[in-house]
Design a protein around this motif. Structure first.
Motif, PDB file in Angstrom:
ATOM      1  N   THR A   1       0.647  -0.944  -0.105  1.00 35.75           N
ATOM      2  CA  THR A   1       0.336   0.101  -0.174  1.00 35.75           C
ATOM      3  C   THR A   1       0.738   1.135  -0.260  1.00 35.75           C
ATOM      4  O   THR A   1       0.492   2.876  -0.373  1.00 35.75           O
ATOM      5  N   HIS A   2       2.349   1.058   0.555  1.00 36.61           N
ATOM      6  CA  HIS A   2       3.025   2.232   1.165  1.00 36.61           C
ATOM      7  C   HIS A   2       3.705   2.379  -0.855  1.00 36.61           C
ATOM      8  O   HIS A   2       3.555   3.685  -1.114  1.00 36.61           O
ATOM      9  N   GLN A   3       4.171   1.676  -1.338  1.00 39.95           N
ATOM     10  CA  GLN A   3       4.452   1.464  -2.649  1.00 39.95           C
ATOM     11  C   GLN A   3       3.545   2.573  -3.397  1.00 39.95           C
ATOM     12  O   GLN A   3       3.766   2.571  -3.974  1.00 39.95           O
ATOM     13  N   VAL A   4       2.206   1.333  -3.796  1.00 44.98           N
ATOM     14  CA  VAL A   4       1.228   2.872  -4.287  1.00 44.98           C
ATOM     15  C   VAL A   4       0.972   3.896  -4.020  1.00 44.98           C
ATOM     16  O   VAL A   4       1.257   4.823  -4.910  1.00 44.98           O
ATOM     17  N   ARG A   5       1.189   3.847  -2.819  1.00 46.80           N
ATOM     18  CA  ARG A   5       0.147   5.049  -2.542  1.00 46.80           C
ATOM     19  C   ARG A   5       1.443   6.238  -2.974  1.00 46.80           C
ATOM     20  O   ARG A   5       2.294   7.596  -3.161  1.00 46.80           O
ATOM     21  N   SER A   6       3.426   6.264  -2.983  1.00 45.72           N
ATOM     22  CA  SER A   6       4.398   6.569  -3.264  1.00 45.72           C
ATOM     23  C   SER A   6       4.199   6.384  -4.461  1.00 45.72           C
ATOM     24  O   SER A   6       4.611   7.960  -5.210  1.00 45.72           O
ATOM     25  N   LEU A   7       4.350   5.933  -5.039  1.00 48.53           N
ATOM     26  CA  LEU A   7       3.892   6.270  -7.019  1.00 48.53           C
ATOM     27  C   LEU A   7       2.960   6.955  -7.030  1.00 48.53           C
ATOM     28  O   LEU A   7       2.681   8.446  -7.556  1.00 48.53           O
TER      29      LEU A   7
END
Length: 296
Positions: free
Chosen positions: A39-45
């Motif tokens: 989830t953090h990686q998607v939000r980072s993108l």
């Protein structure tokens, strides 16, 4: 700082996984990561791009935003290019001739992209494609004129689908809204494909067994033209469910007490010739199977 330099393959893998799996939980399991990390990686993108890519409902994935839909094909291409580059290094380069036969109504764009990707890895491979009706492709296979054929075959309602089927569609009797047949005193108007089409053969065999007097009002090669003729009310046709024209009805009977038989279904099959098969043909067939299995 350039935005593109901050985006990693990990960002694209996380984004694509959520879309393909339909949830953050399933995507995390596929990638072997915790849900919070994914989830953090998607939000980072999303933060890097300054755009929301995924719609969320109570924290759950509920679909792509317009920006997400624009990004998805690019993410697929980036990850696909990486996979192709890895295969080019780890797999032996192949050469030789590959003769491919596809149906006239097959969407050729996907095959063109597949051939281009295969040639990018195996530059010495020589690929030739020919289109024909299914019966014609079967004959070409038997004569050894092609190595691989993508064909359709009809399976009766009393049988189960073939294990080798890549795609299965129910077949239906179809006609334009308001299509009328007065009964046995006049020929039944038909819209059919040309000789060699399995749909045409099945349709005429059923009507002959019912002793229906018929005549062919239109015969065509392409789905587009046959659909147009059915839509125009020229006659009764036979179509897989996914090709039924807008504004047309599925018919189970035509006149009072005259019932049309159940047709069964159509299968998409990838066949190889009985002659000796080279490694390059086997490799291309494997890539074609993977591509078709993911799109059907």
């Amino acid at each position: 700082m350039n935005t593109d330099r901050r985006i990693t393959l990990g960002h694209f893998r996380a984004f694509v996984a959520v879309v393909e799996c339909g949830s953050f939980v399933a995507a995390a399991q596929r990638l072997g990561r915790t849900q919070s990390a994914l989830t953090h990686q998607v939000r980072s993108l999303e933060d890097i791009l300054g755009e929301r890519l995924l719609n969320r409902s109570r924290g759950h994935f509920s679909g792509l935003t317009a920006q997400g839909m624009h990004l998805l094909p690019h993410a697929h291409r980036v990850l696909g290019s990486l996979a192709s580059a890895c295969r080019a290094v780890t797999k032996p380069l192949l050469s030789g001739r590959i003769r491919i036969g596809v149906m006239d109504d097959f969407r050729i764009q996907g095959l063109i992209e597949l051939i281009a990707n295969f040639k990018a890895i195996h530059a010495d491979a020589e690929l030739t494609t020919v289109s024909d009706l299914s019966a014609g492709l079967e004959a070409r296979l038997l004569r050894g004129e092609i190595d691989i054929a993508l064909i359709k075959q009809v399976v009766g309602p009393e049988h189960s689908p073939s294990a080798e089927a890549l795609c299965i569609e129910q077949l239906h009797w179809v006609a334009a809204e308001g299509f009328d047949w007065r009964g046995p005193e006049q020929p039944l108007s038909l819209v059919v494909f040309h000789h060699g089409c399995v749909y045409r053969k099945l349709m005429l065999e059923h009507l002959d067994r019912l002793n229906v007097n018929w005549h062919i009002a239109y015969a065509g090669y392409s789905y587009h033209n046959v659909r147009t003729a059915i839509q125009a009310g020229l006659g009764l046709g036979l179509m897989p469910y996914g090709q039924i024209p807008v504004g047309c009805d599925i018919h189970h009977h035509l006149v009072q007490k005259f019932c049309l038989p159940t047709l069964g279904f159509s299968e998409l099959i990838l066949r190889m010739g009985s002659h000796s098969v080279s490694p390059v043909v086997r490799a291309f067939r494997q890539e074609m199977m993977k591509d078709l299995s993911s799109t059907c």
